[in-house]
Design an enzyme around this catalytic site. Structure first.
Site, PDB file in Angstrom:
ATOM      1  N   ASN A   1      -5.356  -5.900  -5.541  1.00 16.57           N
ATOM      2  CA  ASN A   1      -6.441  -4.976  -5.875  1.00 16.57           C
ATOM      3  C   ASN A   1      -6.201  -3.030  -6.072  1.00 16.57           C
ATOM      4  OD1 ASN A   1      -9.018  -4.152  -4.628  1.00 16.57           O
ATOM      5  ND2 ASN A   1      -7.978  -2.668  -3.669  1.00 16.57           N
TER       6      ASN A   1
ATOM      7  N   ASP B   1      -4.861 -10.158  -1.163  1.00 17.79           N
ATOM      8  CA  ASP B   1      -4.586  -9.148  -0.727  1.00 17.79           C
ATOM      9  C   ASP B   1      -6.055  -8.439  -1.105  1.00 17.79           C
ATOM     10  OD1 ASP B   1      -3.272  -7.591   1.619  1.00 17.79           O
ATOM     11  OD2 ASP B   1      -3.125  -5.961  -0.870  1.00 17.79           O
TER      12      ASP B   1
ATOM     13  N   GLU C   1      -8.136 -12.447   1.641  1.00 14.21           N
ATOM     14  CA  GLU C   1      -7.992 -12.023   2.360  1.00 14.21           C
ATOM     15  C   GLU C   1      -9.351 -11.212   2.527  1.00 14.21           C
ATOM     16  OE1 GLU C   1      -6.702  -8.390   5.024  1.00 14.21           O
ATOM     17  OE2 GLU C   1      -6.476  -8.375   2.680  1.00 14.21           O
TER      18      GLU C   1
ATOM     19  N   ASP D   1      -6.977   1.806  -7.345  1.00 11.33           N
ATOM     20  CA  ASP D   1      -8.217   0.981  -7.313  1.00 11.33           C
ATOM     21  C   ASP D   1      -8.129   0.089  -9.357  1.00 11.33           C
ATOM     22  OD1 ASP D   1      -9.707  -1.072  -6.109  1.00 11.33           O
ATOM     23  OD2 ASP D   1     -10.672  -0.277  -7.079  1.00 11.33           O
TER      24      ASP D   1
HETATM   25  C1  QV4 Z   1      -3.232   7.676   4.185  1.00 12.63           C
HETATM   26  C2  QV4 Z   1      -4.460   8.002   4.478  1.00 12.63           C
HETATM   27  C3  QV4 Z   1      -5.299   8.094   3.818  1.00 12.63           C
HETATM   28  C4  QV4 Z   1      -5.134   8.915   2.982  1.00 12.63           C
HETATM   29  C5  QV4 Z   1      -3.903   8.087   2.035  1.00 12.63           C
HETATM   30  C6  QV4 Z   1      -3.392   9.264   0.672  1.00 12.63           C
HETATM   31  O1  QV4 Z   1      -3.788   7.450   5.918  1.00 12.63           O
HETATM   32  O2  QV4 Z   1      -6.531   8.776   3.887  1.00 12.63           O
HETATM   33  O3  QV4 Z   1      -6.307   8.794   1.542  1.00 12.63           O
HETATM   34  O4  QV4 Z   1      -3.266   8.538   2.383  1.00 12.63           O
HETATM   35  O5  QV4 Z   1      -3.453   9.830   0.099  1.00 12.63           O
HETATM   36  C7  QV4 Z   1      -1.070   3.110   3.760  1.00 12.63           C
HETATM   37  C8  QV4 Z   1      -1.343   4.266   5.196  1.00 12.63           C
HETATM   38  C9  QV4 Z   1      -1.762   5.064   5.280  1.00 12.63           C
HETATM   39  C10 QV4 Z   1      -1.896   5.649   3.966  1.00 12.63           C
HETATM   40  C11 QV4 Z   1      -1.933   4.903   2.726  1.00 12.63           C
HETATM   41  C12 QV4 Z   1      -1.396   5.634   1.172  1.00 12.63           C
HETATM   42  O6  QV4 Z   1      -1.040   2.874   6.479  1.00 12.63           O
HETATM   43  O7  QV4 Z   1      -1.928   5.829   6.031  1.00 12.63           O
HETATM   44  O8  QV4 Z   1      -3.144   6.554   3.341  1.00 12.63           O
HETATM   45  O9  QV4 Z   1      -0.575   4.161   2.453  1.00 12.63           O
HETATM   46  O10 QV4 Z   1      -0.200   6.086   1.352  1.00 12.63           O
HETATM   47  C13 QV4 Z   1      -0.967  -2.340   4.535  1.00 12.63           C
HETATM   48  C14 QV4 Z   1      -0.976  -0.883   5.574  1.00 12.63           C
HETATM   49  C15 QV4 Z   1      -2.249   0.144   5.245  1.00 12.63           C
HETATM   50  C16 QV4 Z   1      -0.588   1.051   4.381  1.00 12.63           C
HETATM   51  C17 QV4 Z   1      -0.842  -0.072   2.914  1.00 12.63           C
HETATM   52  C18 QV4 Z   1      -0.823   0.372   2.119  1.00 12.63           C
HETATM   53  O11 QV4 Z   1      -1.831  -2.130   6.496  1.00 12.63           O
HETATM   54  O12 QV4 Z   1      -1.940   1.250   6.196  1.00 12.63           O
HETATM   55  O13 QV4 Z   1      -1.616   2.053   4.115  1.00 12.63           O
HETATM   56  O14 QV4 Z   1      -0.624  -0.752   3.260  1.00 12.63           O
HETATM   57  O15 QV4 Z   1       1.186   0.819   1.952  1.00 12.63           O
HETATM   58  C19 QV4 Z   1      -9.002  -2.889   5.076  1.00 12.63           C
HETATM   59  C20 QV4 Z   1      -9.046  -3.890   4.269  1.00 12.63           C
HETATM   60  C21 QV4 Z   1      -7.629  -4.784   3.980  1.00 12.63           C
HETATM   61  C22 QV4 Z   1      -7.051  -3.979   4.720  1.00 12.63           C
HETATM   62  C23 QV4 Z   1      -6.938  -4.155   5.723  1.00 12.63           C
HETATM   63  C24 QV4 Z   1      -5.091  -2.229   5.790  1.00 12.63           C
HETATM   64  O16 QV4 Z   1     -10.686  -4.732   4.279  1.00 12.63           O
HETATM   65  O17 QV4 Z   1      -7.995  -5.832   2.757  1.00 12.63           O
HETATM   66  O18 QV4 Z   1      -7.665  -2.549   5.690  1.00 12.63           O
HETATM   67  N1  QV4 Z   1      -5.520  -5.148   4.302  1.00 12.63           N
HETATM   68  C25 QV4 Z   1      -4.320  -5.543   3.424  1.00 12.63           C
HETATM   69  C26 QV4 Z   1      -2.814  -6.205   3.915  1.00 12.63           C
HETATM   70  C27 QV4 Z   1      -2.907  -4.682   4.522  1.00 12.63           C
HETATM   71  C28 QV4 Z   1      -2.664  -3.639   3.459  1.00 12.63           C
HETATM   72  C29 QV4 Z   1      -3.549  -3.675   2.576  1.00 12.63           C
HETATM   73  C30 QV4 Z   1      -4.450  -4.715   2.468  1.00 12.63           C
HETATM   74  C31 QV4 Z   1      -3.332  -3.114   1.313  1.00 12.63           C
HETATM   75  O19 QV4 Z   1      -3.580  -6.772   5.154  1.00 12.63           O
HETATM   76  O20 QV4 Z   1      -1.759  -4.651   5.045  1.00 12.63           O
HETATM   77  O21 QV4 Z   1      -2.436  -2.499   4.401  1.00 12.63           O
HETATM   78  O22 QV4 Z   1      -2.764  -3.515   0.227  1.00 12.63           O
HETATM   79  O23 QV4 Z   1      -9.716  -3.896   6.449  1.00 12.63           O
END
Ligand code: QV4
Length: 465
Positions: free
Chosen positions: A100, A191, A217, A161
């Site tokens: 994505n 994902d 997912e 994105d």
């Molecule tokens: C931070 C701020 C944001 C800001 C960003 C950029 O919080 O507000 O915009 O900085 O300045 C990590 C950090 C997060 C950070 C982001 C970008 O936790 O704080 O943002 O990186 O640097 C996993 C983790 C996320 C992680 C992400 C990328 O869970 O915390 O973000 O990996 O490293 C929704 C969706 C669902 C998703 C879920 C998490 O519908 O699809 O959110 N689930 C899948 C995976 C999950 C993964 C992702 C998607 C992204 O199962 O593990 O997120 O690929 O519900």
């Protein structure tokens, strides 16, 4: 989304979260193959952001920098060997496909040395048009989940994105997935599927040659414009309602409410549903909590129920312990966050039950209860639930056709029960305690069973004493 593509009638998947490729290969040979587990979901195998800047956080792997197969779990050669060794052991590899988005908008160098700046990733995606710029909230980030356009065209968590509506992006993603299929992978977890229009995913999958098992997912809480059902024409979809429902039933002592689990309005059909007790996000509260995990009381009962109940394709979580939700797998920070192995000379092995406060690999999939229940699920095949019985809310029993029988007791006291088992007359072993408990079934299929507190009795017609 047909789960039988994984090689058995009722397949079971295990997520070896953050395991190294060489460890997974050994695990396929020593545990998974022998236990009849059909497939392993592996962590994203492609190049991700560097680990130092994020203190080795596990979520680094959800920030792709390129599609080179170099990651914290190992390199391309180790990945190829794993596929081959697992296949020889009868175990398929399901790749977590992060398609994505790319890494968080910013600059850096990925773990394989690929440089990136905003909307430019090595020589893979080099043009602004390769990304969506949704024009919301000034920073183009997702805030309002009630807005379809925003959820699918803005940046999830600040992650760049990809414009999956364009031909050139679809082609690059399809090339990545096709390459994996040619290496021999059995399937994909897509994902963040909710953040791509279903049609975009369909167009990518259509380009693939091979017959992978795919699940998407999609977290559908039931009150958003984007629904899980939209994705069914592509492949299977996660049913998050399942984990919540199961956790609520168990935490409130109301097993009786599970009688219709899977038949709820708006739920996916069994074949199209991917279910789990917990997943890697939910167990650390990354997407809200509300599920049971290895540290919780009654987790074993939840696993017993999931594997006994014929709804969905179950995925088991195999975890590492953690104190905070960002912490990565057991590793050596001074050595570039090198992941410590499970197997081999400096391998940590798996923690003993009850050792969950120590740093290490939990390996829920190796618990004897899990092994017994995987065997049970596969022996039951498509046998339907029959003879539902309950004694109060916390004690339930049901048969699986005439092939098996399960009684679960969530109360604080032993349950002395008289139950209809649907089994032929005979004496059977409780599969969960190595036949310490035996149950005699009379000519009418009735039995007197003693079900210990917070425990279960599980009988297989093919396993008489
Ligand atoms: C931070 C701020 C944001 C800001 C960003 C950029 O919080 O507000 O915009 O900085 O300045 C990590 C950090 C997060 C950070 C982001 C970008 O936790 O704080 O943002 O990186 O640097 C996993 C983790 C996320 C992680 C992400 C990328 O869970 O915390 O973000 O990996 O490293 C929704 C969706 C669902 C998703 C879920 C998490 O519908 O699809 O959110 N689930 C899948 C995976 C999950 C993964 C992702 C998607 C992204 O199962 O593990 O997120 O690929 O519900």
């Amino acid at each position: 989304g047909d789960p039988t593509r994984l090689g058995s009638e009722s397949p079971v998947i295990v997520h070896l979260f953050e395991w190294r490729w060489d460890d997974i290969a050994t695990e396929c040979e020593t545990h998974l193959g022998p236990a009849g587990i059909d497939a392993v979901q592996v962590s994203p195998p492609n190049e991700h952001i560097a680990l130092d800047g994020v203190d080795g956080a596990w979520w680094a792997r959800y920030q792709p920098v390129s599609y080179a197969l170099t990651s914290r779990s190992g390199d391309r050669a180790a990945f190829q060997q794993m596929i081959e060794r697992c296949e020889a052991a009868g175990v398929g590899i399901v790749v977590d496909a992060v398609i994505n988005h790319m890494a968080g908008i910013g600059e850096g160098v990925g773990i394989a040395g690929t440089p990136y700046t905003p909307f430019h990733y090595g020589d893979l995606y080099t043009r602004d048009e390769d990304f969506n710029h949704c024009g919301r909230h000034e920073d183009d980030q997702i805030r309002d989940y009630q807005d379809r356009h925003e959820v699918q065209h803005c940046h999830l968590l600040g992650l760049a994105d990809l414009a999956t509506g364009t031909e050139s992006v679809r082609e690059r993603i399809a090339d990545y997935l096709q390459g994996l299929l040619e290496m021999g992978v059995a399937g994909f977890r897509i994902d963040a599927a909710k953040h791509m229009p279903a049609e975009d995913i369909g167009a990518i999958l259509e380009r693939l040659e091979g017959n992978p098992y795919v699940f998407q997912e999609v977290i559908d809480p039931g009150n958003e414009p984007i629904e899980a059902g939209e994705y069914l024409t592509n492949a299977a979809v996660t049913e998050f309602g399942y984990s919540h429902h199961l956790a609520t039933a168990i935490q409130s002592g109301d097993l009786a409410s599970l009688e219709t689990l899977g038949q709820e309005k708006g739920w996916l059909k069994s074949d199209s549903a991917l279910v789990f007790v917990d997943n890697h996000d939910k167990q650390r509260g990354h997407v809200g909590g509300g599920v049971l995990m290895h540290r919780d009381d009654h987790y074993r009962l939840a696993l017993t129920f999931m594997l006994a109940w014929p709804y969905g394709t179950p995925k088991l979580m195999s975890s590492f312990t953690f104190d905070d939700g960002n912490q990565g797998p057991p590793s050596v920070a001074e050595e570039g966050w090198r992941t410590l192995p499970v197997h081999g000379e400096d391998g940590l092995g798996c923690l003993d039950q009850g050792e969950v406060d120590t740093r290490g690999w939990v390996c829920e999939h190796r618990w004897p209860l899990v092994t017994a229940m995987v065997d049970f699920r596969q022996a039951m095949g498509d046998a339907p639930v029959a003879h539902w019985q309950q004694a109060g809310a916390s004690r339930i029993a049901f048969a699986r056709g005439g092939r098996g029988f399960v009684a679960l007791n969530l109360s604080d006291e032993t349950w002395q029960a008289e139950l209809v088992t649907g089994l032929p007359a005979g004496e059977y072993c409780n599969l969960l305690d190595d036949c310490v408990t035996r149950v005699s079934v009379d000519d009418d299929g009735w039995a007197e069973a003693e079900v210990a507190r917070d425990s279960a009795v599980v009988l297989n017609a093919e396993r008489p004493v």
